[in-house]
Write a protein that holds these residues in place. Structure first.
Motif, short mmCIF file in Angstrom:
data_model
loop_
_atom_site.label_atom_id
_atom_site.label_comp_id
_atom_site.label_asym_id
_atom_site.label_seq_id
_atom_site.Cartn_x
_atom_site.Cartn_y
_atom_site.Cartn_z
N GLN A 220 -4.68 -9.35 -1.71
CA GLN A 220 -6.06 -9.67 -1.37
C GLN A 220 -6.21 -11.19 -1.50
N GLY A 221 -6.38 -11.86 -0.36
CA GLY A 221 -6.42 -13.32 -0.38
C GLY A 221 -5.06 -13.87 -0.77
N ASP A 222 -5.06 -14.63 -1.89
CA ASP A 222 -3.78 -15.13 -2.37
C ASP A 222 -3.39 -14.47 -3.69
N ARG A 223 -3.96 -13.28 -3.96
CA ARG A 223 -3.68 -12.58 -5.21
C ARG A 223 -3.07 -11.20 -4.94
N ALA A 224 -2.19 -10.77 -5.84
CA ALA A 224 -1.59 -9.43 -5.76
C ALA A 224 -2.28 -8.53 -6.76
N ARG A 225 -2.77 -7.39 -6.29
CA ARG A 225 -3.49 -6.46 -7.16
C ARG A 225 -2.72 -5.14 -7.24
N ARG A 226 -2.50 -4.68 -8.48
CA ARG A 226 -1.81 -3.42 -8.67
C ARG A 226 -2.78 -2.26 -8.42
N ARG A 227 -2.33 -1.28 -7.66
CA ARG A 227 -3.16 -0.09 -7.37
C ARG A 227 -2.38 1.17 -7.74
N GLU A 228 -3.09 2.18 -8.15
CA GLU A 228 -2.49 3.51 -8.36
C GLU A 228 -2.86 4.40 -7.16
N ILE A 229 -1.88 5.04 -6.58
CA ILE A 229 -2.11 5.87 -5.40
C ILE A 229 -1.85 7.34 -5.73
N ARG A 230 -2.40 8.20 -4.89
CA ARG A 230 -2.04 9.62 -4.88
C ARG A 230 -1.17 9.83 -3.66
N ALA A 231 0.05 10.30 -3.91
CA ALA A 231 1.03 10.41 -2.83
C ALA A 231 1.25 11.87 -2.45
N GLY A 232 1.55 12.06 -1.16
CA GLY A 232 1.88 13.39 -0.67
C GLY A 232 3.38 13.50 -0.46
N ILE A 233 3.81 13.55 0.77
CA ILE A 233 5.23 13.65 1.08
C ILE A 233 5.93 12.35 0.75
N ARG A 234 7.03 12.46 0.02
CA ARG A 234 7.84 11.29 -0.32
C ARG A 234 9.19 11.44 0.37
N GLY A 235 9.48 10.55 1.27
CA GLY A 235 10.75 10.58 1.97
C GLY A 235 11.61 9.40 1.61
N VAL A 236 12.79 9.33 2.21
CA VAL A 236 13.70 8.22 1.95
C VAL A 236 13.11 6.92 2.47
N ASP A 237 12.43 6.98 3.61
CA ASP A 237 11.92 5.76 4.24
C ASP A 237 10.43 5.52 4.03
N GLY A 238 9.65 6.58 3.82
CA GLY A 238 8.21 6.40 3.73
C GLY A 238 7.55 7.36 2.78
N VAL A 239 6.32 7.00 2.39
CA VAL A 239 5.52 7.82 1.48
C VAL A 239 4.16 8.05 2.11
N GLU A 240 3.71 9.30 2.08
CA GLU A 240 2.37 9.64 2.56
C GLU A 240 1.36 9.30 1.46
N VAL A 241 0.31 8.56 1.80
CA VAL A 241 -0.69 8.13 0.82
C VAL A 241 -1.97 8.93 1.04
N TRP A 242 -2.40 9.63 0.00
CA TRP A 242 -3.66 10.38 0.08
C TRP A 242 -4.86 9.50 -0.28
N SER A 243 -4.69 8.68 -1.31
CA SER A 243 -5.80 7.82 -1.73
C SER A 243 -5.22 6.65 -2.54
N GLY A 244 -6.02 5.63 -2.72
CA GLY A 244 -5.62 4.48 -3.52
C GLY A 244 -5.57 3.19 -2.71
N ILE A 245 -5.23 3.30 -1.44
CA ILE A 245 -5.26 2.14 -0.56
C ILE A 245 -5.83 2.59 0.78
N GLY A 246 -6.30 1.62 1.55
CA GLY A 246 -6.89 1.93 2.83
C GLY A 246 -5.99 1.53 3.99
N GLU A 247 -6.38 1.96 5.15
CA GLU A 247 -5.63 1.63 6.36
C GLU A 247 -5.70 0.12 6.61
N GLN A 248 -4.59 -0.43 7.08
CA GLN A 248 -4.44 -1.85 7.40
C GLN A 248 -4.37 -2.75 6.16
#
Length: 334
Positions: free
Chosen positions: A284-312
Motif C-alpha cells: 500500500q503506497g510505499d509500505r508492506a502490510r501483513r494480512r491474514e487470509i482465508r484460503a480455499g484450494i491450495r495448489g503447487v502454483d496458486g492459492v484460492e483466496v476466500w477473504s483477507g485481500i481484494g481483487e487487484q
C-alpha cells in the motif's frame, strides 16, 4: 592547529559514515509484487500410473526348460488355445513312457490276481493290493500327462499378441513372461495413490494425465474403480482410470496422474509462493502490510483466496520472511 583540523576531519567522516548507515538501514526494501486476479482453481491428487489394456493376460512357463518352438505372432490375433511356444519335453516324455510300462505290468498283475481270486487260489488281500498299485500308477500317469501339457504355452483367451519375448534355444525361466495376449482397446491407466489421499478419490472424477511422449497435449481420463484393499508395504491403493477410445497413449507408457477432486470457477487467485501459512504481504503506497487470509484450494502454483485481500491488490511474491509489517518497500511488478 593540526589537531583541530584532524578532529574536524574525523567529525566529517563520522557524519558521512552515519549518513551512509542510515541510508542503508532506512532504504526501501526491494520486493516483487503480483496482482491478485480471478481464474479457475482445482484441487488435485497426484499419482503415477501405467497404461495397460483392460482385457489381457500374461503367459509364463511353469517349468524351466529350453524353448524348442515359438510362433512368430507378435501383433497377430490368436484364438484361445493357440500354441504360442513349446518347451523341451523329452525328459517328461521319458517319465511318461516308464509309467505306461509300469501300468501295463500292474494291469497284468491285477488280471492275474483277479483270476486266482475267482479260483480261490489267491487271497482278497493280494487282489486289493494289486488293484491299489494299479490305481496309484494310473494316477501318476494322469498327472504326468497333465504335466506334459505345461510344456506347451497356449493363448489363455482370444486376442492380439501384444508382445512376445524369448527366442528358440533360450532357457525359459520360471515365471518369466514370454507373451502378453489381450485386446488393444479399451485401454486404462493403473495408478497407485497414497493412502493419505485415497479418501478424496471417487469413481467418476475427472483425471488429467501427462506423458513424456505427448507433452503439451490435453490427455484426460476418468476414475473407473478403486481396489478395496490397499498395499500395507507401499501404503498405496490401486486406482483404475478409464481412457477414451481415441487416446494417443500406448500400452506400457508411464503417466503422471492428476485426479481433480474439487474445482472452483472464477475465484481470486494468488501465487503459492506469496503465502506462508495464512499470511501474505500486500503493498500500500510505499509500505508492506501483513494480512491474514482465508484460503480455499491450495495448489503447487496458486492459492484460492476466500477473504483477507481484494481483487487487484498488489501481493508480495515470494513471501518475504525477513520483512517487518509496515516496512518501506520499493515494489517491482513481477
Amino acid at each position: 592547529m593540526r589537531l583541530r583540523r584532524w578532529i574536524a576531519g574525523m567529525a566529517i567522516v563520522a557524519v558521512a559514515a552515519g549518513g551512509a548507515a542510515a541510508w542503508y538501514f532506512l532504504r526501501p526494501a526491494p520486493v516483487s509484487v503480483v496482482t491478485a486476479k480471478r481464474g479457475d482453481a482445482a484441487e488435485i491428487v497426484y499419482a503415477s500410473g501405467a497404461v495397460e489394456p483392460k482385457t489381457w493376460a500374461k503367459v509364463a512357463p511353469v517349468v524351466r526348460e529350453r524353448i524348442i518352438e515359438q510362433c512368430d505372432c507378435e501383433g497377430s490375433r490368436v484364438e484361445r488355445g493357440h500354441v504360442l511356444a513349446k518347451l523341451n519335453d523329452s525328459e517328461a516324455k521319458a517319465v511318461l513312457g516308464e509309467l505306461e510300462a509300469r501300468r501295463a505290468l500292474a494291469e497284468q498283475e491285477f488280471q492275474r490276481q483277479t483270476v486266482l481270486a475267482q479260483k480261490n487260489a489267491a487271497s482278497q488281500q493280494a487282489l486289493d493290493r494289486a488293484r491299489s498299485e494299479l490305481s496309484q500308477i494310473e494316477a501318476q500317469l494322469a498327472a504326468q500327462k497333465a504335466r506334459l501339457e505345461t510344456y506347451i504355452l497356449r493363448a489363455p483367451s482370444p486376442g492380439v499378441v501384444l508382445r512376445q519375448d524369448g527366442e528358440v534355444g533360450e532357457i525359459a525361466e520360471l515365471g518369466t513372461v514370454l507373451f502378453w495376449v489381450g485386446e488393444p482397446r479399451p485401454l486404462r491407466v493403473v495408478a497407485d495413490v497414497n493412502e493419505e489421499d485415497i479418501a478424496r478419490v471417487e469413481v467418476g472424477q475427472r483425471v488429467l494425465l501427462r506423458a513424456d511422449a505427448f507433452l503439451g497435449q490435453n490427455l484426460e481420463a476418468a476414475v473407473d474403480s478403486i481396489t478395496p484393499k490397499g498395499d500395507p508395504t507401499t501404503k498405496t491403493y490401486r486406482v483404475y482410470l478409464h481412457l477414451p477410445d481415441d487416446t494417443p497413449l500406448r500400452i506400457g507408457m508411464s503417466t503422471d496422474v492428476n485426479v481433480v477432486t474439487r474445482e472452483a470457477k472464477n475465484v481470486l487467485l494468488i501465487p503459492s509462493a506469496a503465502v506462508q501459512g495464512n499470511d501474505v504481504f500486500v503493498v500500500q503506497g510505499d509500505r508492506a502490510r501483513r494480512r491474514e487470509i482465508r484460503a480455499g484450494i491450495r495448489g503447487v502454483d496458486g492459492v484460492e483466496v476466500w477473504s483477507g485481500i481484494g481483487e487487484q491488490e498488489r501481493v508480495v511474491s515470494p513471501y518475504p520472511a525477513d520483512l517487518a509489517d509496515g516496512a518501506r518497500v520499493a515494489a517491482r511488478e513481477s
